[in-house]
Design an enzyme around this catalytic site. Structure first.
Site: not given
Ligand code: LMR
Length: 396
Positions: A129, A210, A212, A245
């Site tokens: 990420w 993580d 998420a 989410k």
């Molecule tokens: C994403 O990866 O698009 C989400 O987790 C939102 C973000 O804060 O980046």
């Protein structure tokens, strides 16, 4: 003083939303930031969340402070959801803190690790990420990467990943995407998770998981299985859980950091550190989202309705995956079935930043420069156009 500041590069994900909003083309499609969208392209307030929120507003008699570790009801209920039936046996080993979103949990966890072992090495998957390295790498930990994804033959580079982890010294921290890998959508299989857990345990590595997208891959239990497996294998671990989410409460900034340690005394000391660190970072987390989560999870009718709506969302995303995979395969004449087999909100197309620019300019498709697409931005109404535009970009 501010004249010393230099311009920062745009956020690779959030800048997509800004550019999308500034485009007045009726054909534009937002495949950027990871938010769920329904068949009308809207990110709805979930039914159970709306009800809980209305009840809270009617009943709440004070807005006084809660505490640096936030709403303990929310923390416990979320931890039960994550650890499942294993939770009861581990209560004494747990230190919990509610945080501003999953990002807050990642940051608080990194700060805890830096307090415990200053300058330790923390490994993230390659790729990961876009905000992991900024969040985790600015507290003093040394960030490095482990091999994870092969974009040429979409899949996990499992032998290389395992070999890399197996060569790490004890005490190395490993960030693992528990489900719905961001940005690739490519998760480990249950058998691969078992092998990773064995290596992590044998080498004395510290897993920082993580979570998420809990519930948005397969279902709540299957998405949490990697965390439960790891918790059984190692004496200590961290889990950053997001409620953004799966409850659709993105802007309410609600997450939980779970620290699993060995023994009640260690857990009490760790909780003290979490409170002190939170106090120095944001003093106290916002309560509204956590109060909603507590209410939804503690009231059987709301909980059931939330689970029903969440599983509808997940089925819808997985249906869109299959549809997009079929349309891409037809448009390209090659097999894109891997998109249908991946999980969570994202897949990553083999696109350079220039090709991503082409997709935006020529086809009004908006995505971050690494070619990640939010599957929930696809719909039966736009899928033909999206597939044609993506294949044109791949060929450009
Ligand atoms: C994403 O990866 O698009 C989400 O987790 C939102 C973000 O804060 O980046």
């Amino acid at each position: 003083m501010f004249e010393t500041l230099v311009r920062v590069p745009p956020d690779p994900i959030l800048s997509v939303s800004a550019a999308f909003q500034a485009d007045d083309s009726p054909d534009k499609v937002d495949l950027g930031v990871g938010v769920y969208k329904d068949e009308h392209g809207k990110t709805p307030v979930m039914r159970a969340v709306r009800t809980a929120e209305q009840e809270l507003l009617a009943e709440q008699s004070t807005k006084t402070y809660v505490s640096p570790i936030g709403n303990t009801g929310c923390n416990t209920l979320m931890t039960e959801l994550v650890l499942g039936s294993d939770h009861a046996g581990r209560k004494a080993d747990l230190s919990l803190a509610q945080t501003p979103g999953g990002s807050g949990a990642l940051r608080l966890g990194a700060e805890l690790l830096q307090s415990a072992r200053p300058g330790a090495t923390i490994l993230v998957s390659d790729p990961t990420w876009a905000n992991h390295i900024p969040l985790l790498g600015t507290v003093g930990l040394k960030v490095d990467r482990y091999p994870y994804y092969d974009p040429q033959h979409p899949g996990v580079l499992f032998d290389r990943m395992l070999g890399h982890l197996d060569a790490q010294p004890a005490g190395t921290i490993v960030v693992l995407h528990a489900c719905c890998h961001n940005p690739t959508g490519q998760d480990l299989t249950p058998a691969q998770w078992s092998e990773v857990a064995s290596v992590v345990a044998r080498r004395g590595l510290l897993p920082f998981m993580d979570l998420a997208y809990l519930g948005l891959g397969e279902d709540l239990d299957r998405d949490a299985a990697s965390v439960r497996l790891m918790a059984r294998a190692v004496p200590e671990m961290l889990v950053a859980v997001s409620c953004s989410k799966n409850f659709g409460i993105y802007r309410e900034r609600t997450g939980v950091l779970i620290a699993l340690g060995a023994g009640a005394e260690r857990a009490a000391i760790t909780t003290g550190h979490l409170g002190r660190l939170a106090r120095t970072l944001w003093s106290m987390p916002p309560d509204h989202g956590a109060a909603i989560v507590q209410r939804v999870l503690s009231q059987p009718a709301l909980r059931q309705d939330w689970m029903t709506e969440l599983s509808h969302m997940t089925r819808r995303i997985n249906g869109l995956r299959a549809l997009l995979a079929e349309k891409l395969s037809a448009a390209a004449g090659t097999d894109y079935g891997w998109i249908g087999a991946q999980r969570g909100m994202f897949s990553r197309l083999p696109l350079s930043a220039t090709q991503v620019g082409f997709a935006r300019e020529q086809h009004r498709l908006y995505m971050p420069p690494d070619g990640r697409i939010n599957i929930a931005g696809v719909s039966p109404a736009n899928v033909d156009r999206v597939a044609a535009g993506l294949i044109a970009a791949v060929r450009s």
